[in-house]
Design a protein around this motif. Structure first.
Motif, PDB file in Angstrom:
ATOM      1  N   THR A 208       0.840  -1.201   0.000  1.00  0.00           N
ATOM      2  CA  THR A 208       0.000   0.000   0.000  1.00  0.00           C
ATOM      3  C   THR A 208       0.878   1.256   0.000  1.00  0.00           C
ATOM      4  OG1 THR A 208      -0.080   0.092   2.420  1.00  0.00           O
ATOM      5  CG2 THR A 208      -1.787  -1.210   1.298  1.00  0.00           C
ATOM      6  N   SER A 209       0.224   2.402  -0.113  1.00  0.00           N
ATOM      7  CA  SER A 209       0.942   3.679  -0.082  1.00  0.00           C
ATOM      8  C   SER A 209       1.064   4.172   1.353  1.00  0.00           C
ATOM      9  CB  SER A 209       0.219   4.702  -0.957  1.00  0.00           C
ATOM     10  OG  SER A 209       0.151   4.243  -2.290  1.00  0.00           O
ATOM     11  N   GLY A 210       1.762   3.428   2.182  1.00  0.00           N
ATOM     12  CA  GLY A 210       1.970   3.773   3.576  1.00  0.00           C
ATOM     13  C   GLY A 210       1.057   3.007   4.512  1.00  0.00           C
ATOM     14  N   ALA A 211       1.362   3.093   5.822  1.00  0.00           N
ATOM     15  CA  ALA A 211       0.601   2.352   6.828  1.00  0.00           C
ATOM     16  C   ALA A 211      -0.809   2.905   6.989  1.00  0.00           C
ATOM     17  CB  ALA A 211       1.343   2.383   8.165  1.00  0.00           C
ATOM     18  N   LEU A 212      -0.971   4.230   6.930  1.00  0.00           N
ATOM     19  CA  LEU A 212      -2.317   4.792   7.081  1.00  0.00           C
ATOM     20  C   LEU A 212      -3.239   4.320   5.969  1.00  0.00           C
ATOM     21  CD1 LEU A 212      -1.722   8.472   8.244  1.00  0.00           C
ATOM     22  CD2 LEU A 212      -2.728   6.595   9.538  1.00  0.00           C
ATOM     23  N   ALA A 213      -2.731   4.272   4.753  1.00  0.00           N
ATOM     24  CA  ALA A 213      -3.529   3.750   3.644  1.00  0.00           C
ATOM     25  C   ALA A 213      -3.887   2.290   3.893  1.00  0.00           C
ATOM     26  CB  ALA A 213      -2.767   3.900   2.331  1.00  0.00           C
TER      27      ALA A 213
ATOM     28  N   ALA B  20      -8.410  -8.559  14.698  1.00  0.00           N
ATOM     29  CA  ALA B  20      -7.372  -7.599  15.101  1.00  0.00           C
ATOM     30  C   ALA B  20      -6.714  -6.962  13.885  1.00  0.00           C
ATOM     31  CB  ALA B  20      -6.322  -8.299  15.949  1.00  0.00           C
ATOM     32  N   ILE B  21      -6.562  -5.635  13.949  1.00  0.00           N
ATOM     33  CA  ILE B  21      -5.687  -4.915  13.022  1.00  0.00           C
ATOM     34  C   ILE B  21      -4.444  -4.565  13.826  1.00  0.00           C
ATOM     35  CG2 ILE B  21      -5.406  -2.924  11.511  1.00  0.00           C
ATOM     36  CD1 ILE B  21      -8.419  -2.686  11.354  1.00  0.00           C
ATOM     37  N   VAL B  22      -3.341  -5.222  13.523  1.00  0.00           N
ATOM     38  CA  VAL B  22      -2.128  -5.125  14.327  1.00  0.00           C
ATOM     39  C   VAL B  22      -1.121  -4.230  13.607  1.00  0.00           C
ATOM     40  CG1 VAL B  22      -0.282  -6.406  15.457  1.00  0.00           C
ATOM     41  CG2 VAL B  22      -2.550  -7.436  15.224  1.00  0.00           C
ATOM     42  N   ASP B  23      -0.795  -3.105  14.227  1.00  0.00           N
ATOM     43  CA  ASP B  23       0.129  -2.139  13.637  1.00  0.00           C
ATOM     44  C   ASP B  23       1.555  -2.473  14.081  1.00  0.00           C
ATOM     45  OD1 ASP B  23       1.599   0.079  12.841  1.00  0.00           O
ATOM     46  OD2 ASP B  23      -0.012   1.487  13.274  1.00  0.00           O
TER      47      ASP B  23
ATOM     48  N   ILE C  45      -4.303   0.827   6.882  1.00  0.00           N
ATOM     49  CA  ILE C  45      -5.334   0.772   7.920  1.00  0.00           C
ATOM     50  C   ILE C  45      -6.696   1.131   7.330  1.00  0.00           C
ATOM     51  CG2 ILE C  45      -6.124   1.840  10.070  1.00  0.00           C
ATOM     52  CD1 ILE C  45      -3.091   2.270  10.715  1.00  0.00           C
ATOM     53  N   ALA C  46      -6.749   2.203   6.538  1.00  0.00           N
ATOM     54  CA  ALA C  46      -8.015   2.615   5.937  1.00  0.00           C
ATOM     55  C   ALA C  46      -8.549   1.550   4.990  1.00  0.00           C
ATOM     56  CB  ALA C  46      -7.821   3.941   5.198  1.00  0.00           C
TER      57      ALA C  46
ATOM     58  N   VAL D  11      -6.565   6.572  14.211  1.00  0.00           N
ATOM     59  CA  VAL D  11      -7.949   6.735  14.654  1.00  0.00           C
ATOM     60  C   VAL D  11      -8.769   7.418  13.569  1.00  0.00           C
ATOM     61  CG1 VAL D  11      -9.433   7.917  16.320  1.00  0.00           C
ATOM     62  CG2 VAL D  11      -7.389   6.713  17.100  1.00  0.00           C
ATOM     63  N   GLU D  12      -8.205   8.475  12.971  1.00  0.00           N
ATOM     64  CA  GLU D  12      -8.928   9.183  11.922  1.00  0.00           C
ATOM     65  C   GLU D  12      -9.138   8.290  10.706  1.00  0.00           C
ATOM     66  OE1 GLU D  12     -10.380  12.035  12.448  1.00  0.00           O
ATOM     67  OE2 GLU D  12      -9.531  11.935  14.463  1.00  0.00           O
ATOM     68  N   ALA D  13      -8.161   7.448  10.386  1.00  0.00           N
ATOM     69  CA  ALA D  13      -8.317   6.523   9.257  1.00  0.00           C
ATOM     70  C   ALA D  13      -9.457   5.549   9.506  1.00  0.00           C
ATOM     71  CB  ALA D  13      -7.004   5.762   9.022  1.00  0.00           C
ATOM     72  N   LEU D  14      -9.619   5.085  10.738  1.00  0.00           N
ATOM     73  CA  LEU D  14     -10.715   4.180  11.075  1.00  0.00           C
ATOM     74  C   LEU D  14     -12.053   4.905  11.053  1.00  0.00           C
ATOM     75  CD1 LEU D  14      -8.978   2.308  14.020  1.00  0.00           C
ATOM     76  CD2 LEU D  14      -9.532   1.332  11.783  1.00  0.00           C
ATOM     77  N   ARG D  15     -12.059   6.157  11.509  1.00  0.00           N
ATOM     78  CA  ARG D  15     -13.304   6.918  11.555  1.00  0.00           C
ATOM     79  C   ARG D  15     -13.843   7.237  10.158  1.00  0.00           C
ATOM     80  NH1 ARG D  15     -11.795  10.940  16.492  1.00  0.00           N
ATOM     81  NH2 ARG D  15     -13.269  10.143  18.024  1.00  0.00           N
ATOM     82  N   GLN D  16     -12.961   7.344   9.181  1.00  0.00           N
ATOM     83  CA  GLN D  16     -13.400   7.715   7.833  1.00  0.00           C
ATOM     84  C   GLN D  16     -14.425   6.742   7.278  1.00  0.00           C
ATOM     85  OE1 GLN D  16      -9.922   8.145   5.409  1.00  0.00           O
ATOM     86  NE2 GLN D  16      -9.260  10.040   6.403  1.00  0.00           N
ATOM     87  N   GLY D  17     -14.363   5.503   7.721  1.00  0.00           N
ATOM     88  CA  GLY D  17     -15.328   4.510   7.266  1.00  0.00           C
ATOM     89  C   GLY D  17     -16.609   4.498   8.062  1.00  0.00           C
ATOM     90  N   GLY D  18     -16.767   5.461   8.991  1.00  0.00           N
ATOM     91  CA  GLY D  18     -17.994   5.532   9.772  1.00  0.00           C
ATOM     92  C   GLY D  18     -17.996   4.654  11.003  1.00  0.00           C
TER      93      GLY D  18
END
Length: 499
Positions: free
Chosen positions: A193-198, A299-302, A200-201, A225-232
Motif C-alpha cells: 500500500t501507499s503507507g501504513a495509514l492507507a 485484530a488490526i495489528v500495527d 489501515i483505511a 484513529v482518523e483513518a478508522l473513523r473515515q469509514g464511519g
C-alpha cells in the motif's frame, strides 16, 4: 439493558464513540487508595486524574453513589460530594434521571483543539525544532538504494505500472521477513500500500461497515484513529494503564470492553506502542488473542515500529502467530524514511481478495520506483542495525537531557520505537505545547493521542532528530516550563488542569 462483565451497558455517544458504564468494583480498583483529606476531595482528585488520563474514557457513566460506597469503603455523602465536585470542575456531567458521566472541561477542550494543527501547516521558522512528528532524515544507504532501483526500473516501464497487490519482488521480501520471525507467510498474503495509514483505511473499508464498532487503544496514534473513523466506525476506547505504574496492557479491562461492546475490529500496537512505548509479551499476546476470539473480533495489528527494537535478545512473536485471523500492518517509513510512502498488509488468504478490492476503490497501486527502493533496502545487510543504533543513541541523549534539565518530568525508558512518553509534574500539556510553539519548539500534547481528550498531563517527545537538536529543544523546554507551570497559582486552578 443487561449487566455485562465489569460495566453495566453500552452507550452510543453523539461523537461516534461507543461508551460503557463503569461497574463499581472496577471503579474501586482504578481508584485504589486515596489518603487525602477531606475524603470527598481526595476521591474527586483521583477521579479527575483517571478521567484526564483517559483511564476512565470521556462519556463513561460512573456508578451510582449507592452502589459504589461499599467497594470504595466510604459514605454515600462522600461519593455524592465528590461527584458534585467533578461536575463543578467540568470533569463530569450530571444528567437528570440518567446518571453522572465523565467529561472534559470546556476550556481544556478548546485549547486541545487549538493544538491539533493541520498537517499542511507552513514550515516552522528557522531555528525552531519540530518534535510534533516522530520522524527524521533518511536512513544511511537510502540514496544508494535509489540508485540501484533506477537501474532496475527500465524493465518495468514496458508494462502499465498498475500493481494493486504490489511489486512481486517486494511482496516476497515482506513475506520472508514474517517467515524469518516465526510466522510462515506466502507472497500472495501481502498487499503493498501507499503507507501504513492507507493500509489501515483499506482494511477498515474491506472488513467493516458504517456504524460497526472498532476498539482502539487510548492513548494511541491519532492518525490511525482518523483513518478508522473515515469509514464511519463507532470507536470503543480501551484505556492503557499509566506507563509509570504498569508494564503494559490492562487485559482484564480489554476483555471486559470486548464482551460489553462486541466490536467487529480491534486496532492495537503491540510493539513499542505509540505513544506509550509498551511492548506486549508473548503471554499477553496469547491472552489478548484468546479474548478477541471469544468476542469474534478481528485484530488490526500495527507493526510499524516493530523493526526498531533496542533489545539484544529475541523480540516477542508476531501477534498473528497467536491469532491467525489477525491483519498485520507494516511500513517502511519509520525504519527507512518517511518519504518512502510504502506500507503493506499481511492477511489470511481468504481475506486478500476483499482487501485488494477495497484498495482499488481508492488507488490502483503504489509507486513502482518506491517499491523498488524498499526492496533494495530490505535486501541490504546492516541498514536496519545502523538505524536502531542511531535511534538508541538519540534516545539516550534525549533521556539524559530531560533528567538533567527537567528532573520533575517522568518517563519510562522504551526498549524501542521513536519517542518518549513523558508525564509532567502538573499543569496542562496542551497549554504547555501552545507556549512552547511561541518559543520555537513544536511538540504533541497527550490529548492529541486520545479518542476522548484525556492524557493532558503527558507529552510525546520523539528522538528521531539528531541528538544536538533534541538537547537544544529540551533546553528551551526547561526555560519555558517554570512560567507555564506557574499558571497553577491556586488549588482550584490546579484541579481544573489535572492530567
Amino acid at each position: 439493558m443487561p449487566t455485562i462483565g465489569l460495566g453495566l451497558h453500552i452507550q452510543l455517544a453523539h461523537n461516534g464513540l461507543v461508551n460503557t458504564a463503569l461497574g463499581p468494583e472496577r471503579l474501586a480498583r482504578l481508584v485504589g487508595d486515596f489518603d487525602r483529606a477531606p475524603a470527598y476531595r481526595g476521591l474527586s482528585d483521583v477521579l479527575q486524574e483517571l478521567i484526564g488520563d483517559g483511564r476512565i474514557p470521556i462519556g463513561t457513566r460512573l456508578p451510582s453513589e449507592r452502589t459504589v460506597t461499599a467497594p470504595l469503603g466510604v459514605s454515600r455523602t462522600t461519593v455524592t460530594r465528590a461527584y458534585a465536585d467533578l461536575v463543578a470542575s467540568g470533569f463530569a456531567v450530571a444528567k437528570q434521571g440518567s446518571g453522572t458521566y465523565a467529561a472534559v472541561p470546556v476550556d481544556r477542550r478548546k485549547v486541545h483543539d487549538r493544538a491539533r494543527r493541520p498537517l499542511g501547516m507552513p514550515a516552522p521558522a528557522a531555528g525552531s525544532v519540530d518534535l510534533s512528528i516522530a520522524a527524521g532524515g533518511a536512513t544511511p544507504g537510502t540514496m544508494a538504494a535509489y540508485e540501484r532501483a533506477l537501474q532496475a526500473l527500465p524493465s518495468y516501464l514496458v508494462g502499465d505500472g498498475y500493481l494493486p497487490s504490489g511489486l512481486p519482488d517486494l511482496q516476497a521480501r515482506v513475506a520472508d521477513s514474517f517467515t524469518d520471525r516465526g510466522l510462515p507467510t506466502y507472497p500472495e498474503q501481502i498487499v503493498v500500500t501507499s503507507g501504513a495509514l492507507a493500509a489501515i483505511a483499506t482494511v477498515a473499508r474491506a472488513l467493516s461497515r458504517p456504524g460497526d464498532r472498532v476498539m482502539v487503544e487510548s492513548p494511541v496514534y491519532s492518525n490511525a484513529v482518523e483513518a478508522l473513523r473515515q469509514g464511519g466506525a463507532r470507536l470503543v476506547s480501551s484505556p492503557l494503564p499509566d506507563p509509570l505504574d504498569s508494564e503494559g496492557w490492562d487485559l482484564e479491562g480489554i476483555d471486559a470492553a470486548l464482551r460489553q461492546t462486541s466490536p467487529r475490529l480491534a486496532y492495537l500496537i503491540p510493539d513499542f506502542q505509540n505513544p506509550t512505548g509498551f511492548l506486549m509479551s508473548d503471554a499477553d499476546r496469547d491472552r489478548y488473542a484468546a479474548a478477541l476470539r471469544r468476542a469474534r473480533a478481528t485484530a488490526i495489528v500495527d507493526e510499524t515500529l516493530q523493526p526498531l527494537s533496542f533489545i539484544d535478545g529475541r523480540m516477542p512473536a508476531p501477534f498473528a502467530a497467536f491469532e491467525p485471523t489477525a491483519i498485520t500492518i507494516g511500513s517502511a517509513s519509520k525504519a527507512y524514511w518517511g518519504g518512502l510512502r510504502v506500507g503493506w498488509i499481511r492477511a489470511p488468504r481468504p481475506l486478500v481478495d476483499r482487501i485488494v478490492a477495497a484498495r482499488v476503490r481508492s488507488d490502483l497501486g503504489t509507486s513502482v520506483l518506491d517499491q523498488l527502493v524498499v526492496s533494495e533496502l530490505m535486501a541490504t545487510d546492516g541498514i536496519l542495525p545502523r538505524r536502531r543504533e542511531e535511534l538508541r543513541q538519540r534516545r539516550d541523549a534525549l533521556a539524559d537531557a530531560v533528567r538533567r534539565q527537567l528532573p520533575g518530568w517522568r518517563f519510562r525508558l522504551p526498549e524501542g520505537g521513536v519517542s518518549l512518553w513523558v508525564r509532567l509534574p502538573g499543569g496542562s500539556a496542551t497549554r504547555l505545547a501552545v507556549e512552547l510553539e511561541r518559543h520555537g519548539v513544536q511538540v504533541a500534547p497527550g490529548p492529541v493521542f486520545t479518542v476522548e481528550g484525556g492524557s493532558d498531563s503527558w507529552v510525546r517527545i520523539p528522538f528521531a532528530k539528531p541528538a544536538e537538536e533534541l538537547v537544544r529543544a529540551v533546553g528551551l523546554m526547561a526555560q519555558v516550563w517554570p512560567d507555564a507551570a506557574g499558571a497553577r497559582s491556586s488549588t482550584d486552578a490546579a484541579r481544573t488542569l489535572i492530567a
